[in-house]
Design an enzyme around this catalytic site. Structure first.
Site, PDB file in Angstrom:
ATOM      1  N   ASP A 188       0.862  -1.184   0.000  1.00  0.00           N
ATOM      2  CA  ASP A 188       0.000   0.000   0.000  1.00  0.00           C
ATOM      3  C   ASP A 188       0.896   1.231   0.000  1.00  0.00           C
ATOM      4  OD1 ASP A 188      -2.531   1.517   0.336  1.00  0.00           O
ATOM      5  OD2 ASP A 188      -1.674   2.004   2.297  1.00  0.00           O
ATOM      6  N   GLU A 280      -1.438  -1.574  -5.976  1.00  0.00           N
ATOM      7  CA  GLU A 280      -2.617  -0.889  -6.499  1.00  0.00           C
ATOM      8  C   GLU A 280      -2.296  -0.205  -7.820  1.00  0.00           C
ATOM      9  OE1 GLU A 280      -5.641   0.928  -3.409  1.00  0.00           O
ATOM     10  OE2 GLU A 280      -3.598   1.434  -2.832  1.00  0.00           O
ATOM     11  N   ASP A 361      -3.447   1.789   7.092  1.00  0.00           N
ATOM     12  CA  ASP A 361      -2.533   1.379   6.021  1.00  0.00           C
ATOM     13  C   ASP A 361      -2.255  -0.123   6.049  1.00  0.00           C
ATOM     14  OD1 ASP A 361      -2.381   4.029   5.233  1.00  0.00           O
ATOM     15  OD2 ASP A 361      -0.644   4.445   6.498  1.00  0.00           O
TER      16      ASP A 361
END
Length: 376
Positions: A188, A280, A361
């Site tokens: 992340d 991502e 997170d």
């Protein structure tokens, strides 16, 4: 199984005054040929509705050298000039394929100074590299060895705004995959923490799997501001103003080099320790439209980190998975799967209805890993 890849090795070098003059002339001629060919292509398309090919541009270059106005083009090596035309051809191919915008003219002050030499325009033997039109080899600082038996195919010489000379040597290298491992990780990307991993890596992250964001631009912001004020006090076009601008460029170069070094070490550690890496699909171009966060996002350099993960995973036999950008990784409970309706950016810790306390997170990293494996 080992694979053969094309790999560029970049080194600093220190030219003699004669070599610096020769390279400066070459840079200028490369820029002129590129701009003139672009101008001719644009004119032909707008006035005649036809496309100019590389072959036509190359023939035009020969004619330019025969004119009294441009006969100085024959004084430098012809290979970098031909390479400039090939780069222009590639730029137009990308434009017509809608992968890039229309090619832009190269600015004398803002464009990168570089010249590309192919095999016919340089000699490499026993660690000595000599370019065409030069009698002596370049004084290269060999900070690392080239692959054994390296036979360079392309050499690119460049000079950055900070006045540093670099040579990039492209040659084939044998890359061996890393030993397989059963570990997998979700990544992340963030601002407070540069990245948060779904599992910690000893010596790389803290106990929560977070890597502190070095914020290189913020650390040097005061130094950069001081350096940027000095040129404003100098007369335009003066030598003092030019020297002041070089000092500004050196601060920018320091920030860029430190950022790249951190990203290389981080991405190498992630790829080395995990068989599957899930990230991502962030659209940085849209994210930087938020003026409150644009500076911090640009400093984190998420796009560069993804690029490094992509080619390193390919080299070393790892698998890189990409999760859709709209996946609600932060709002989804990684324990029970419940989806929260709202999750403002200022909420860093939250409690799910199932009773699990989440770090925003860390929870997102776990969800990214699960989503990537599910889509796989």
């Amino acid at each position: 199984m080992a694979q053969i890849v094309k790999r560029a090795f970049k080194f600093r070098f220190y030219p003699t005054p004669e070599q610096a003059d020769e390279l400066a002339r070459t840079f200028g001629c490369v820029r002129l040929v590129y701009n003139k060919a672009l101008q001719e292509r644009t004119r032909a398309y707008r006035s005649e509705g036809r496309k100019v090919s590389y072959v036509e541009s190359s023939a035009a270059l020969t004619e330019w050298k025969r004119t009294e106005e441009l006969d100085f083009l024959a004084e430098v090596s012809s290979v970098p000039l031909q390479q400039a035309l090939r780069h222009l051809q590639t730029a137009f191919a990308n434009f017509f394929a809608q992968r890039a915008g229309y090619p832009a003219f190269k600015s004398r002050k803002k464009s990168r100074l570089s010249a590309e030499y192919t095999r016919s325009a340089f000699r490499y033997h026993d660690g000595r590299l000599t370019l065409a039109k030069m009698d002596a080899p370049l004084n290269i600082v060999w900070s690392r060895p080239l692959p054994e038996g390296a036979d360079p195919s392309t050499v690119t010489v460049s000079k950055d705004a900070a006045g540093r000379w670099s040579v990039s040597i492209l040659c084939e290298d044998t890359v061996r995959p890393l030993d397989p491992t059963s570990d997998m990780v979700g990544v992340d990307a963030g601002i407070t923490a540069l990245v948060t991993l779904s599992r910690p890596i000893p010596g790389v992250t803290d106990d929560d799997g977070k890597v502190t964001n070095p914020r290189h631009e913020r650390a040097d912001r005061r130094r950069l501001a001081r350096a940027q004020r000095i040129p404003a006090r100098k007369e335009k076009g003066s030598a003092n103003r030019g020297r002041a601008r070089v000092k500004v460029a050196r601060v920018h170069a320091r920030i860029t080099d430190r950022r790249r070094d951190v990203l290389h070490k981080l991405t190498t550690a992630i790829v080395r320790e995990n068989q599957v890496v899930v990230i991502e699909d962030l659209t940085v171009r849209n994210l930087v439209k938020n003026h409150s966060l644009a500076r911090a996002i640009s400093d984190a350099s998420w796009r560069q980190m993804r690029t490094m993960l992509e080619y390193k995973a390919q080299w070393y036999g790892r698998e890189l998975l990409v999760v859709d950008r709209w996946f609600p990784s932060s709002k989804l409970c990684s324990a029970c799967g419940a989806l929260q309706r709202f999750m403002p950016l200022n909420v860093r810790d939250w409690v799910c209805a199932c009773g699990v306390v989440h770090d925003r997170d860390v929870n997102a990293a776990k969800n990214i890993l699960a989503a990537g494996l599910a889509e796989r």
